[in-house]
Design an enzyme around this catalytic site. Sequence first.
Site, PDB file in Angstrom:
ATOM      1  N   ARG A  46       0.821  -1.217   0.000  1.00  0.00           N
ATOM      2  CA  ARG A  46       0.000   0.000   0.000  1.00  0.00           C
ATOM      3  C   ARG A  46       0.856   1.270   0.000  1.00  0.00           C
ATOM      4  O   ARG A  46       0.363   2.370  -0.248  1.00  0.00           O
ATOM      5  CB  ARG A  46      -0.978  -0.008   1.177  1.00  0.00           C
ATOM      6  CG  ARG A  46      -2.184   0.838   0.929  1.00  0.00           C
ATOM      7  CD  ARG A  46      -3.307   0.802   1.966  1.00  0.00           C
ATOM      8  NE  ARG A  46      -3.289  -0.227   2.944  1.00  0.00           N
ATOM      9  CZ  ARG A  46      -2.735  -0.134   4.164  1.00  0.00           C
ATOM     10  NH1 ARG A  46      -2.116   0.966   4.533  1.00  0.00           N
ATOM     11  NH2 ARG A  46      -2.792  -1.148   5.005  1.00  0.00           N
ATOM     12  N   TYR A  97     -17.943  18.745 -13.800  1.00  0.00           N
ATOM     13  CA  TYR A  97     -18.075  17.285 -13.831  1.00  0.00           C
ATOM     14  C   TYR A  97     -19.019  16.820 -12.722  1.00  0.00           C
ATOM     15  O   TYR A  97     -18.746  17.018 -11.539  1.00  0.00           O
ATOM     16  CB  TYR A  97     -16.700  16.638 -13.684  1.00  0.00           C
ATOM     17  CG  TYR A  97     -16.770  15.141 -13.672  1.00  0.00           C
ATOM     18  CD1 TYR A  97     -17.209  14.440 -14.796  1.00  0.00           C
ATOM     19  CD2 TYR A  97     -16.422  14.416 -12.540  1.00  0.00           C
ATOM     20  CE1 TYR A  97     -17.295  13.060 -14.788  1.00  0.00           C
ATOM     21  CE2 TYR A  97     -16.495  13.037 -12.532  1.00  0.00           C
ATOM     22  CZ  TYR A  97     -16.937  12.365 -13.652  1.00  0.00           C
ATOM     23  OH  TYR A  97     -17.026  10.997 -13.642  1.00  0.00           O
ATOM     24  N   ASP A 168      -9.156  20.759 -11.914  1.00  0.00           N
ATOM     25  CA  ASP A 168      -9.357  19.496 -12.622  1.00  0.00           C
ATOM     26  C   ASP A 168      -9.073  19.782 -14.100  1.00  0.00           C
ATOM     27  O   ASP A 168      -9.845  20.463 -14.777  1.00  0.00           O
ATOM     28  CB  ASP A 168     -10.798  19.020 -12.400  1.00  0.00           C
ATOM     29  CG  ASP A 168     -11.099  17.692 -13.083  1.00  0.00           C
ATOM     30  OD1 ASP A 168     -10.342  17.288 -13.985  1.00  0.00           O
ATOM     31  OD2 ASP A 168     -12.112  17.068 -12.712  1.00  0.00           O
ATOM     32  N   LYS A 193      -8.824   8.941 -18.649  1.00  0.00           N
ATOM     33  CA  LYS A 193      -9.182   9.586 -19.913  1.00  0.00           C
ATOM     34  C   LYS A 193      -7.948   9.722 -20.811  1.00  0.00           C
ATOM     35  O   LYS A 193      -7.365   8.737 -21.198  1.00  0.00           O
ATOM     36  CB  LYS A 193      -9.871  10.928 -19.618  1.00  0.00           C
ATOM     37  CG  LYS A 193     -10.929  10.854 -18.501  1.00  0.00           C
ATOM     38  CD  LYS A 193     -12.150  10.047 -18.857  1.00  0.00           C
ATOM     39  CE  LYS A 193     -13.085   9.780 -17.673  1.00  0.00           C
ATOM     40  NZ  LYS A 193     -13.513  10.917 -16.899  1.00  0.00           N
TER      41      LYS A 193
HETATM   42  C1  LIG Z   1     -14.025  11.169 -15.579  1.00  0.00           C
HETATM   43  C2  LIG Z   1     -13.760  12.447 -14.870  1.00  0.00           C
HETATM   44  C3  LIG Z   1     -13.481  12.461 -13.489  1.00  0.00           C
HETATM   45  C4  LIG Z   1     -13.563  11.221 -12.623  1.00  0.00           C
HETATM   46  O1  LIG Z   1     -12.541  10.328 -12.876  1.00  0.00           O
HETATM   47  P1  LIG Z   1     -12.684   8.727 -12.789  1.00  0.00           P
HETATM   48  O2  LIG Z   1     -11.369   8.258 -13.251  1.00  0.00           O
HETATM   49  O3  LIG Z   1     -13.830   8.352 -13.689  1.00  0.00           O
HETATM   50  O4  LIG Z   1     -12.985   8.384 -11.366  1.00  0.00           O
HETATM   51  C5  LIG Z   1     -13.160  13.675 -12.907  1.00  0.00           C
HETATM   52  N1  LIG Z   1     -13.154  14.821 -13.617  1.00  0.00           N
HETATM   53  C6  LIG Z   1     -13.430  14.842 -14.932  1.00  0.00           C
HETATM   54  C7  LIG Z   1     -13.406  16.138 -15.667  1.00  0.00           C
HETATM   55  C8  LIG Z   1     -13.745  13.663 -15.608  1.00  0.00           C
HETATM   56  O5  LIG Z   1     -14.033  13.700 -16.919  1.00  0.00           O
END
Ligand SMILES: *Cc1c(COP(=O)(O)O)cnc(C)c1O
Length: 368
Positions: A46, A97, A168, A193
């Site tokens: 961990r 988001y 983000d 992504k």
């Molecule tokens: C998909 C997404 C998230 C969340 O991420 P996960 O990997 O799906 O948990 C956060 N912010 C944005 C802008 C996203 O597109």
Amino acid sequence: MHPDSLRRESLLIATGRPDRTPAGPVNQPVQLSSTFHAGGERVYGRDGNATLAAFEAALGAVEGGLVTAFSSGMAASTALVEALPVGSVVVLPSTFYNFNRTLLDAQVELGRLSLRTVDVTDVDAVAEALPGAALLWLELPTNPMLVVPDLPALAAAARRHGVRTVVDATLATPFGIRPLEHGADVVLHSATKWIAGHSDLVMGTLATADEALDTELKARRNLTGGLPGALETFLALRGLRTLSVRLERACGNAAELARRLDAHPAVHRVHYLGLPGHPQADLVAKLLDNTGGLLSFEPDSVQRADQVCARVRLITHATSLGGVESLLERRGRYPGELRQQTPAALLRLSVGLEHVEDLWADLEQALS
Ligand SMILES: *Cc1c(COP(=O)(O)O)cnc(C)c1O
């Protein structure tokens, strides 16, 4: 050659590799072990592993900070939110988001946090909401409406009020913007992504230039168990190596599709960072190094939007974004999106690496 003299495209390739030992591997192997021989810094699974350290080093080199990777983007968000003392105030955009919004709303329901929702395109309104807050939450650009906040102005205002800024930047990637250079304290990515880029894993990251904060985040990840699996981490690093070229193709495709959709009679509106009519076109030019691989468009009715989802053949009707394959969905199918005023007919299209003429032919037949 000293790494500091390398450009980011080269750092992305050169960083996070084992030492150049004769007959040793060129790539960091997948290190699958839940425990380590006593006497070293790494004790237990961990705490981390060598695969994870390689991924974090490579992303950190292009991000310009210290990276902590998590088992999902939401686990990364949770690590930030969970560190806030009870009673903290978070200033957040009125639309972004929707799972992060839901995460913050759940904290309000538990009586842990309170929220101040603002129009992040209004710098004065954000500045008014900052006194007494702990965290300013930004998304650049926002998913799925592609709103671009004035990050340098907002982060400077937050700093004046002692408020930490998180950005983000999942949609922009470090090749679109490096928020730490514009005053952000923390950068959040859903590495699921563009960073991993092949729609085959779920991961998240936080980056910061503050060593004390980085240590705290890694300790928190250890405590809350949000470490990503070594196989996923290996795949994410493999995907990350090609991020700059994948983005180049995706951006070129997206720019062309946005231009053509904008002229299509069955399309009411197109949202894309590269269109001259983008409401924050000046900020796009000032802050972003490319216009991204994601666009949203509003067909003239919800029925037509659903028809497009049902009829696409090359493009895949599925959620998510940032993969090599083009993905499309109607965001309004989620109640959380409609609550955030996302137009009901809005289709989000994550543009992949297919040939642009094949993508256009598919969209045209699906819209007709
Ligand atoms: C998909 C997404 C998230 C969340 O991420 P996960 O990997 O799906 O948990 C956060 N912010 C944005 C802008 C996203 O597109």
